[in-house]
Design a protein around this motif. Structure first.
Motif, PDB file in Angstrom:
ATOM      1  N   ALA A  53       0.840  -1.199   0.000  1.00 49.32           N
ATOM      2  CA  ALA A  53       0.000   0.000   0.000  1.00 49.32           C
ATOM      3  C   ALA A  53       0.877   1.252   0.000  1.00 49.32           C
ATOM      4  O   ALA A  53       1.974   1.267   0.536  1.00 49.32           O
ATOM      5  N   THR A  54       0.374   2.303  -0.616  1.00 51.52           N
ATOM      6  CA  THR A  54       1.124   3.554  -0.722  1.00 51.52           C
ATOM      7  C   THR A  54       1.508   4.110   0.643  1.00 51.52           C
ATOM      8  O   THR A  54       2.648   4.531   0.838  1.00 51.52           O
ATOM      9  N   ASP A  55       0.582   4.132   1.596  1.00 52.79           N
ATOM     10  CA  ASP A  55       0.890   4.648   2.934  1.00 52.79           C
ATOM     11  C   ASP A  55       1.986   3.824   3.611  1.00 52.79           C
ATOM     12  O   ASP A  55       2.869   4.380   4.256  1.00 52.79           O
ATOM     13  N   GLN A  56       1.928   2.512   3.448  1.00 52.26           N
ATOM     14  CA  GLN A  56       2.935   1.648   4.052  1.00 52.26           C
ATOM     15  C   GLN A  56       4.301   1.872   3.398  1.00 52.26           C
ATOM     16  O   GLN A  56       5.312   1.954   4.086  1.00 52.26           O
ATOM     17  N   ALA A  57       4.324   1.989   2.088  1.00 52.90           N
ATOM     18  CA  ALA A  57       5.581   2.234   1.377  1.00 52.90           C
ATOM     19  C   ALA A  57       6.171   3.580   1.783  1.00 52.90           C
ATOM     20  O   ALA A  57       7.382   3.705   1.987  1.00 52.90           O
ATOM     21  N   ARG A  58       5.326   4.585   1.921  1.00 54.29           N
ATOM     22  CA  ARG A  58       5.787   5.911   2.340  1.00 54.29           C
ATOM     23  C   ARG A  58       6.340   5.855   3.764  1.00 54.29           C
ATOM     24  O   ARG A  58       7.385   6.433   4.058  1.00 54.29           O
TER      25      ARG A  58
END
Length: 162
Positions: free
Chosen positions: A2-7
């Motif tokens: 997920a984008t939030d997790q990657a960020r």
């Protein structure tokens, strides 16, 4: 992923690399000084946010629960181990920086300065002892915030802003 997790992973890795570079180039004490400045700025921002959420002033008695709430909001698992009018000791098994904090003790200045700033603003004075830290390899954190000035003691002292 997920984008939030990657960020989140990206920023944790970035902080680990920044703290490691500072510790390697200027040494641990100086790196802690840099993160102390950042922690003080964060402490002020968080203090102002908590003040704006409330209708009554934050008191010394409010500080322990407020600090647990703060760490909960950012992914820590701080809990109150003991509490008195003179001090509160917190324990934590999960750093908000995750496993990226291991070996990066300068990042602990974020906790010290945020806790110290908030406690000093509510009380006029605080001293923060980082007794154990995940970053130092202790497997957990134990942090004591003292609300009274004592002749002896370790840790970093904080005073309310004029």
């Amino acid at each position: 992923m997920a984008t939030d997790q990657a960020r989140d992973i990206f920023f944790r890795d970035m902080l680990r690399d920044i703290s490691g570079a500072l510790e390697d180039v200027v040494g641990l004490d100086e790196a802690e000084g840099y993160f102390a400045v950042v922690g003080a700025l964060m402490g002020e921002r968080i203090w102002n946010a908590y003040q704006s959420e409330r209708t009554d002033p934050i008191t010394c008695a409010d500080v322990p629960d407020l600090l647990v709430d703060l760490k909960d909001r950012i992914g820590g698992t701080f809990r109150i181990e003991s509490r008195s009018a003179k001090s509160t000791t917190f324990c934590n098994g999960a750093c908000p920086f995750g496993d990226r904090v291991e070996g990066r003790q300068s990042l602990c200045m974020m906790t010290s300065n945020v806790f110290g700033f908030i406690a000093a603003e509510a009380n006029g004075y605080a001293r923060v002892d980082l007794e154990k830290t995940i970053a130092a390899g202790d497997g957990m954190c134990r942090v004591t915030v003292h609300f009274e000035k004592e002749a002896e003691g370790h840790g970093r002292e904080y005073y309310a802003q004029p």
